[in-house]
Design an enzyme around this catalytic site. Structure first.
Site: not given
Length: 322
Positions: A112, A249, A279
């Protein structure tokens, strides 16, 4: 010499999967997912839709936004944890599809945090003079590595891609405060078993599925993010109060809210797309930023802070004058 953003682009698959849809296949509910994550829906890649195809679409959009032709790019850095193949790098597939035969293309794997790592990598190449223009892409097909019977993880992720075009410019005078101002990258492999995939070529010979110790990830996230943000701001000589836009993020609304509170940031200055995108790992930051550029929030001259944390653990931050 500074790396300046010339264009942004993104791509989301057509298929929308809502929380209600997931409640039909796993023991969960819209209320349970929304309360814990802030996610209401996510995009899922179509059968046969590869990470390279999504990255290519985002790259073409970024090039169009920059007013550049593919041949004017001499570096491609692709952040992904879901490549088309073990090798070659998915970046070279995108390079070939764009018709680029000069320069270099390679993948970066930091889960990520991948887009921040890829941006920092491209920035250093451009500042050194080794390359002139770079495509930095975050593209993920996380739906392919999810265990769709694990309600703790399958509800969290989505697919998509985002891309930026960076160009090296020698800036002087008042223009010297433009482009990427500072980056900070960190990793600590002691926590690698808190967020990982239980497969791989040298371990099981299989792709595997994503596994996560959610409470442990949450416990570390806000602290580590806040620390690396502080380091990045210090490097550039700014404070949190100077930030125009915070583009984190898009992991979990509670993590984003916690980080904003710790920085003392007004929630109105936080770009949040987790509700619609979920996500998307390395794609989440460029997709969120593209959204904020498209709707007019982020404008030329704004000070924009990016941050991410991912499996490994890896984490990092980047400060940029738009």
């Amino acid at each position: 010499m500074r790396s300046v953003v010339k264009g942004v682009g993104g791509y989301l698959p057509d298929r929308i999967v809502t929380n209600q849809d997931l409640a039909q296949i796993v023991d969960t509910s819209d209320e349970w997912i929304t309360a814990r994550t802030g996610i209401r829906e996510r995009r899922i890649a179509a059968d046969g839709e590869l990470t390279s195809a999504m990255g290519l679409a985002a790259a073409k959009a970024a090039l169009a936004d920059a007013g550049l032709e593919p041949g004017e790019i001499d570096l491609i850095v692709l952040a992904t944890s879901t490549p088309d193949q073990t090798f070659p790098a998915t970046a070279v597939t995108i390079q070939a599809e764009l018709g680029i035969t000069d320069g270099a293309a390679f993948d970066v794997q930091a889960v990520c945090s991948g887009f921040v790592f890829a941006m920092s990598t491209a920035d250093n190449y451009l500042k050194s003079g080794q390359f002139k223009r770079a495509l930095v892409i975050g593209a993920e097909a996380f739906s392919r590595i999810l265990d769709w019977e694990d309600r703790a993880t399958c509800v969290l992720f989505g697919d998509g891609a985002g891309a930026w075009v960076l160009e090296a410019e020698r800036l002087n005078g008042t223009m010297a405060d433009r482009g990427i101002l500072a980056t900070s990258l960190r990793s600590d492999g002691r926590y690698r078993d808190k967020l990982y995939v239980d497969g791989g070529p040298s371990s099981t010979g299989t792709v595997g599925h994503l596994r996560m110790d959610g409470p442990e990830v949450f416990r570390h996230a806000v602290t580590k993010i806040s620390q690396v943000i502080g380091e990045t701001l210090d490097k550039a000589g700014y404070t949190a109060s100077d930030i125009d836009w915070f583009v984190p993020h898009q992991a979990n609304k509670r993590i984003l809210d916690g980080a904003a509170r710790k920085l003392g940031l007004d929630p109105e200055r936080v770009v949040m797309t987790v509700e619609k995108h979920a996500n998307t790992s390395a794609a989440s930051i460029p997709l969120a930023l593209m959204t904020a550029c498209s709707d007019g929030r982020i404008k030329k001259g704004d000070l924009v802070l990016l941050e991410a944390m991912g499996g490994g653990f890896t984490w990092g931050a980047l400060l940029i004058r738009w």
